[in-house]
Design a protein around this motif. Sequence first.
Motif, PDB file in Angstrom:
ATOM      1  N   GLU A 152       0.820  -1.215   0.000  1.00  0.00           N
ATOM      2  CA  GLU A 152       0.000   0.000   0.000  1.00  0.00           C
ATOM      3  C   GLU A 152       0.854   1.266   0.000  1.00  0.00           C
ATOM      4  OE1 GLU A 152      -3.352   2.312   2.702  1.00  0.00           O
ATOM      5  OE2 GLU A 152      -2.772   0.290   3.259  1.00  0.00           O
ATOM      6  N   CYS A 190       5.829   1.375  -9.668  1.00  0.00           N
ATOM      7  CA  CYS A 190       5.737   0.642  -8.407  1.00  0.00           C
ATOM      8  C   CYS A 190       6.787  -0.455  -8.425  1.00  0.00           C
ATOM      9  CB  CYS A 190       4.340   0.079  -8.175  1.00  0.00           C
ATOM     10  SG  CYS A 190       3.824  -1.136  -9.385  1.00  0.00           S
ATOM     11  N   LEU A 205       2.255   1.624  -3.556  1.00  0.00           N
ATOM     12  CA  LEU A 205       1.260   1.976  -4.576  1.00  0.00           C
ATOM     13  C   LEU A 205       0.669   3.366  -4.378  1.00  0.00           C
ATOM     14  CD1 LEU A 205      -0.652  -1.403  -4.999  1.00  0.00           C
ATOM     15  CD2 LEU A 205       1.083  -0.411  -6.517  1.00  0.00           C
ATOM     16  N   THR A 206       0.522   3.789  -3.134  1.00  0.00           N
ATOM     17  CA  THR A 206      -0.076   5.110  -2.866  1.00  0.00           C
ATOM     18  C   THR A 206       0.969   6.216  -2.771  1.00  0.00           C
ATOM     19  OG1 THR A 206      -0.031   4.797  -0.469  1.00  0.00           O
ATOM     20  CG2 THR A 206      -2.034   4.081  -1.658  1.00  0.00           C
ATOM     21  N   LYS A 207       2.238   5.833  -2.866  1.00  0.00           N
ATOM     22  CA  LYS A 207       3.348   6.791  -2.786  1.00  0.00           C
ATOM     23  C   LYS A 207       3.304   7.574  -1.473  1.00  0.00           C
ATOM     24  CE  LYS A 207       4.738   5.241  -6.566  1.00  0.00           C
ATOM     25  NZ  LYS A 207       5.389   3.977  -6.305  1.00  0.00           N
ATOM     26  N   ALA A 208       3.041   6.858  -0.396  1.00  0.00           N
ATOM     27  CA  ALA A 208       2.924   7.471   0.930  1.00  0.00           C
ATOM     28  C   ALA A 208       4.260   7.589   1.650  1.00  0.00           C
ATOM     29  CB  ALA A 208       1.949   6.659   1.782  1.00  0.00           C
TER      30      ALA A 208
END
Length: 190
Positions: free
Chosen positions: A13, A52, A16-19
């Motif tokens: 996550e 990713c 994929l969310t570039k957090a």
Amino acid sequence: MKLASPFQRRVVEVDLTKAAARLIRQIDSDVILMDLIDERFDLLEVFDGARCTLSTELLSTGVSDVISGKRIRSGISPYMLRWRQGWEIFISILKERNALSRLLINKVYWQRKSDDGRPFDAAQVEAANQTLRSMYSVMKKSLAPEQFIDYAGALSCPSKHKWQASPFHFSDDNMKFALEQLYKFHASRF
């Protein structure tokens, strides 16, 4: 297929969310330990330029059946360009947080054989180590020598590792050494 653990789900996550940048900005730790061993994974670049990591966890979800794109092999020039860009962003975030001196790098290399003498794929090991040497060379320009855990050739890969014998699965003694170095690094800062 669903991911087996909450940790695996979080890792995928965050990618994929570039957090990661947001999470790094929130770090309030005495030491930030970084390990490059997962830089062995390729990248997937999709049509809009988003990327990713093609990690084992992501691939186990069946993502390659629903998303197509360009695979960027670890260690090749386009991969290294993107890695350097990411490193520069990471360093700038640490600087803005006044946290660069807290960064400790676990400087490991893939090993050529297991502790019982069984060889690993020599070409694969050399390619991975060349990538790691290039990355550590870039990192040295931003960090002090004491910000690297150096094993001085003492890394060992057990033939009976809980996740299987592999050139990047290291011994309990290596892990204890890393922990000791982390404590020493922490103590030297305070």
